[in-house]
Design an enzyme around this catalytic site. Structure first.
Site, PDB file in Angstrom:
ATOM      1  N   HIS A  74       0.804  -1.227   0.000  1.00 44.41           N
ATOM      2  CA  HIS A  74       0.000   0.000   0.000  1.00 44.41           C
ATOM      3  C   HIS A  74       0.837   1.276   0.000  1.00 44.41           C
ATOM      4  O   HIS A  74       0.303   2.358  -0.275  1.00 44.41           O
ATOM      5  CB  HIS A  74      -0.920   0.013   1.222  1.00 44.41           C
ATOM      6  CG  HIS A  74      -0.215   0.280   2.511  1.00 44.41           C
ATOM      7  ND1 HIS A  74       0.574  -0.683   3.124  1.00 44.41           N
ATOM      8  CD2 HIS A  74      -0.135   1.374   3.294  1.00 44.41           C
ATOM      9  CE1 HIS A  74       1.087  -0.184   4.231  1.00 44.41           C
ATOM     10  NE2 HIS A  74       0.673   1.055   4.370  1.00 44.41           N
ATOM     11  N   GLY A 103       3.551   1.623  -1.956  1.00 45.57           N
ATOM     12  CA  GLY A 103       4.211   1.728  -3.265  1.00 45.57           C
ATOM     13  C   GLY A 103       3.406   2.542  -4.256  1.00 45.57           C
ATOM     14  O   GLY A 103       2.312   3.035  -3.944  1.00 45.57           O
ATOM     15  N   TYR A 144      13.022 -10.549 -12.755  1.00 47.07           N
ATOM     16  CA  TYR A 144      11.709 -10.003 -12.420  1.00 47.07           C
ATOM     17  C   TYR A 144      10.637 -10.640 -13.310  1.00 47.07           C
ATOM     18  O   TYR A 144       9.585 -11.062 -12.839  1.00 47.07           O
ATOM     19  CB  TYR A 144      11.719  -8.491 -12.608  1.00 47.07           C
ATOM     20  CG  TYR A 144      10.440  -7.785 -12.235  1.00 47.07           C
ATOM     21  CD1 TYR A 144       9.612  -7.259 -13.224  1.00 47.07           C
ATOM     22  CD2 TYR A 144      10.074  -7.622 -10.909  1.00 47.07           C
ATOM     23  CE1 TYR A 144       8.437  -6.599 -12.900  1.00 47.07           C
ATOM     24  CE2 TYR A 144       8.897  -6.958 -10.565  1.00 47.07           C
ATOM     25  CZ  TYR A 144       8.088  -6.448 -11.565  1.00 47.07           C
ATOM     26  OH  TYR A 144       6.923  -5.790 -11.229  1.00 47.07           O
ATOM     27  N   LYS A 162       7.351 -12.951 -12.196  1.00 48.27           N
ATOM     28  CA  LYS A 162       5.971 -12.550 -12.526  1.00 48.27           C
ATOM     29  C   LYS A 162       5.275 -13.602 -13.396  1.00 48.27           C
ATOM     30  O   LYS A 162       4.078 -13.833 -13.260  1.00 48.27           O
ATOM     31  CB  LYS A 162       5.968 -11.179 -13.195  1.00 48.27           C
ATOM     32  CG  LYS A 162       6.337 -10.049 -12.248  1.00 48.27           C
ATOM     33  CD  LYS A 162       5.383 -10.002 -11.041  1.00 48.27           C
ATOM     34  CE  LYS A 162       5.745  -8.931 -10.039  1.00 48.27           C
ATOM     35  NZ  LYS A 162       4.806  -8.874  -8.897  1.00 48.27           N
ATOM     36  N   PRO A 179       0.460  -4.649 -16.255  1.00 48.95           N
ATOM     37  CA  PRO A 179       0.498  -3.250 -16.682  1.00 48.95           C
ATOM     38  C   PRO A 179       1.761  -2.911 -17.464  1.00 48.95           C
ATOM     39  O   PRO A 179       2.802  -3.550 -17.274  1.00 48.95           O
ATOM     40  CB  PRO A 179       0.467  -2.465 -15.365  1.00 48.95           C
ATOM     41  CG  PRO A 179       0.992  -3.403 -14.345  1.00 48.95           C
ATOM     42  CD  PRO A 179       0.627  -4.778 -14.799  1.00 48.95           C
TER      43      PRO A 179
HETATM   44  O1  GFB Z   1      11.765   2.292 -16.870  1.00 46.76           O
HETATM   45  P1  GFB Z   1      13.054   1.721 -17.311  1.00 46.76           P
HETATM   46  O2  GFB Z   1      14.246   1.877 -16.424  1.00 46.76           O
HETATM   47  O3  GFB Z   1      12.971   0.140 -17.551  1.00 46.76           O
HETATM   48  O4  GFB Z   1      13.339   2.310 -18.774  1.00 46.76           O
HETATM   49  P2  GFB Z   1      12.297  -0.676 -18.750  1.00 46.76           P
HETATM   50  C1  GFB Z   1      14.553   2.023 -19.343  1.00 46.76           C
HETATM   51  C2  GFB Z   1      14.687   2.739 -20.676  1.00 46.76           C
HETATM   52  O5  GFB Z   1      14.766   4.170 -20.433  1.00 46.76           O
HETATM   53  C3  GFB Z   1      16.004   2.307 -21.289  1.00 46.76           C
HETATM   54  C4  GFB Z   1      16.100   4.608 -20.768  1.00 46.76           C
HETATM   55  O6  GFB Z   1      15.928   2.432 -22.673  1.00 46.76           O
HETATM   56  C5  GFB Z   1      16.942   3.337 -20.683  1.00 46.76           C
HETATM   57  O7  GFB Z   1      18.128   3.487 -21.458  1.00 46.76           O
HETATM   58  N1  GFB Z   1      16.526   5.650 -19.828  1.00 46.76           N
HETATM   59  C6  GFB Z   1      17.026   6.840 -20.212  1.00 46.76           C
HETATM   60  C7  GFB Z   1      16.525   5.577 -18.485  1.00 46.76           C
HETATM   61  N2  GFB Z   1      17.404   7.561 -19.131  1.00 46.76           N
HETATM   62  C8  GFB Z   1      17.098   6.788 -18.035  1.00 46.76           C
HETATM   63  C9  GFB Z   1      17.243   7.000 -16.639  1.00 46.76           C
HETATM   64  O8  GFB Z   1      17.773   8.042 -16.168  1.00 46.76           O
HETATM   65  N3  GFB Z   1      16.792   6.010 -15.805  1.00 46.76           N
HETATM   66  C10 GFB Z   1      16.231   4.856 -16.294  1.00 46.76           C
HETATM   67  N4  GFB Z   1      15.794   3.930 -15.421  1.00 46.76           N
HETATM   68  N5  GFB Z   1      16.102   4.605 -17.629  1.00 46.76           N
HETATM   69  C11 GFB Z   1      11.282  -1.994 -16.770  1.00 46.76           C
HETATM   70  C12 GFB Z   1      11.675  -3.244 -16.036  1.00 46.76           C
HETATM   71  O9  GFB Z   1      11.942  -2.040 -18.021  1.00 46.76           O
HETATM   72  O10 GFB Z   1       9.905  -1.942 -17.066  1.00 46.76           O
HETATM   73  C13 GFB Z   1      10.878  -3.349 -14.773  1.00 46.76           C
HETATM   74  O11 GFB Z   1      13.069  -3.199 -15.756  1.00 46.76           O
HETATM   75  C14 GFB Z   1       9.411  -3.200 -15.065  1.00 46.76           C
HETATM   76  O12 GFB Z   1      11.122  -4.605 -14.184  1.00 46.76           O
HETATM   77  C15 GFB Z   1       9.144  -1.942 -15.853  1.00 46.76           C
HETATM   78  O13 GFB Z   1       8.981  -4.301 -15.797  1.00 46.76           O
HETATM   79  C16 GFB Z   1       7.684  -1.825 -16.220  1.00 46.76           C
HETATM   80  O14 GFB Z   1      11.066  -0.031 -19.245  1.00 46.76           O
HETATM   81  O15 GFB Z   1      13.358  -0.983 -19.765  1.00 46.76           O
END
Ligand code: GFB
Length: 315
Positions: A12, A14, A137, A141, A164
């Site tokens: 709750h 998160g 992960y 899931k 989602p």
């Molecule tokens: O949301 P995110 O970290 O994970 O997005 P995913 C990653 C994408 O955003 C990659 C770019 O293409 C990164 O290179 N990006 C650019 C960044 N700048 C940044 C930054 O400053 N931080 C981050 N985090 N990314 C996630 C899964 O995948 O999707 C989780 O890892 C979950 O487990 C989530 O399923 C819904 O979208 O790639």
């Protein structure tokens, strides 16, 4: 569910769990049970069984999980696999033993194969290799989906699974190392503006495509499905998304516009791109009677306002 039904929201505090609690309260559900991770370690089966025996919830939203962005998944693979397997298995088994009427299990669209055809249809699950950056992960899931379906088949439970797309909104994680892309870029661009920097750094190439759903829409969809749908209608699971995507570069430009940062966007190719696309096919979701309401620009503005009021002033 009626307004006095005892509803347990796991997770709750998160992003999704807090939105589900807000939405249930808005809809005047008045018997909501929550426990912090200090009060109840969901990785501990004995504690979880004791909690369910004491509380006897009728409905469960299983939004508790070890989550994070692309770097967090790569940094903590053991925890992403172990914690999520334990949390979901303990809650799903205790729900069965205590005759929970309905449980909604939350996963993510990272369960799909890296190179699955787009848009992602539910039947593409397990048809190819997973994206390495979030395989632990995703495996956890996928196991949760299979567990819910197996319990429904063997025990006659009504456990539904929802997957989602990338979520964002109030109460998100803004830590630059562990967060998802939207909150990370919101914070980086905000700080670049405040510090009058010339540029902001975006990880990867900026070319990957992503889909984003505001968490208030996710909460609305979760409560809608819990109120109106049964496993027979949903099947193994259902995607929850907008069916619309944009590049990470376009996302950064949108954030710069909303935040008012006019500097340069530069790309750090030493950081991973992750999966090239993961656009949800939302046909089944629409057939079940739900579709998204909050457009990305409106949702980003709403989230930035929350960020300014709740994160920045506390720094
Ligand atoms: O949301 P995110 O970290 O994970 O997005 P995913 C990653 C994408 O955003 C990659 C770019 O293409 C990164 O290179 N990006 C650019 C960044 N700048 C940044 C930054 O400053 N931080 C981050 N985090 N990314 C996630 C899964 O995948 O999707 C989780 O890892 C979950 O487990 C989530 O399923 C819904 O979208 O790639």
């Amino acid at each position: 569910m009626d307004k006095h039904s005892k509803i347990y929201v796991a997770g709750h505090r998160g992003l999704v769990g807090s939105a589900i609690v807000r939405h249930l309260q808005t809809k005047r559900y008045n018997n909501i049970v929550c426990k912090t991770s200090e009060e109840l370690d969901l990785r501990n089966q004995i504690q979880v069984n004791q909690f369910f025996e004491n509380e006897k919830p009728e409905y469960v939203f299983l939004a508790a999980a070890k989550v994070g962005g692309i770097l967090a998944n790569a940094t903590y693979p053991a925890q992403f696999l172990y914690d999520n397997l334990m949390i979901q298995s303990n809650v799903i088994e205790a729900a069965r033993q205590n005759d929970v009427k309905k449980l909604l299990f939350l996963g993510s669209t990272c369960i799909y194969p890296k190179m699955a055809p787009q848009p992602l249809k539910e039947e593409f699950l397990l048809t190819g290799e997973l994206e390495p950056t979030n395989e632990p992960y995703a495996l956890a899931k996928i196991a949760g989906i299979k567990l819910c379906n197996a319990y429904n088949k063997q025990y006659g439970t009504r456990f539904i699974s929802v997957m989602p797309t990338n979520l964002y909104g109030p109460n998100d994680n803004f830590d630059l190392e562990t967060s998802h892309v939207l909150p990370a870029l919101m914070r980086k661009i905000h700080e670049a503006k405040i510090n009058r920097e010339d540029a902001v750094t975006v990880w990867g190439s900026g070319k990957p495509l992503r889909e984003f759903l505001h968490v208030n829409d996710m909460a609305d969809a979760s409560v809608y499905l819990m109120e109106n749908c049964i496993p027979e209608q949903i099947g193994d699971f259902v995607n929850i998304g907008t069916g619309q995507e944009l590049t990470i570069h376009q996302l950064a430009e949108t954030l710069c516009e909303v935040i008012g940062f006019k500097g340069e966007i530069i790309f750090d190719s030493s950081k991973p791109d992750g999966t090239p696309r993961k656009l949800t096919n939302v046909t089944k979701l629409h057939q079940l009677g739900w579709q998204y309401h909050i457009e990305l620009k409106e949702g980003v503005q709403d989230t930035y306002n929350w960020y300014l009021d709740n994160v920045v002033i506390n720094e």
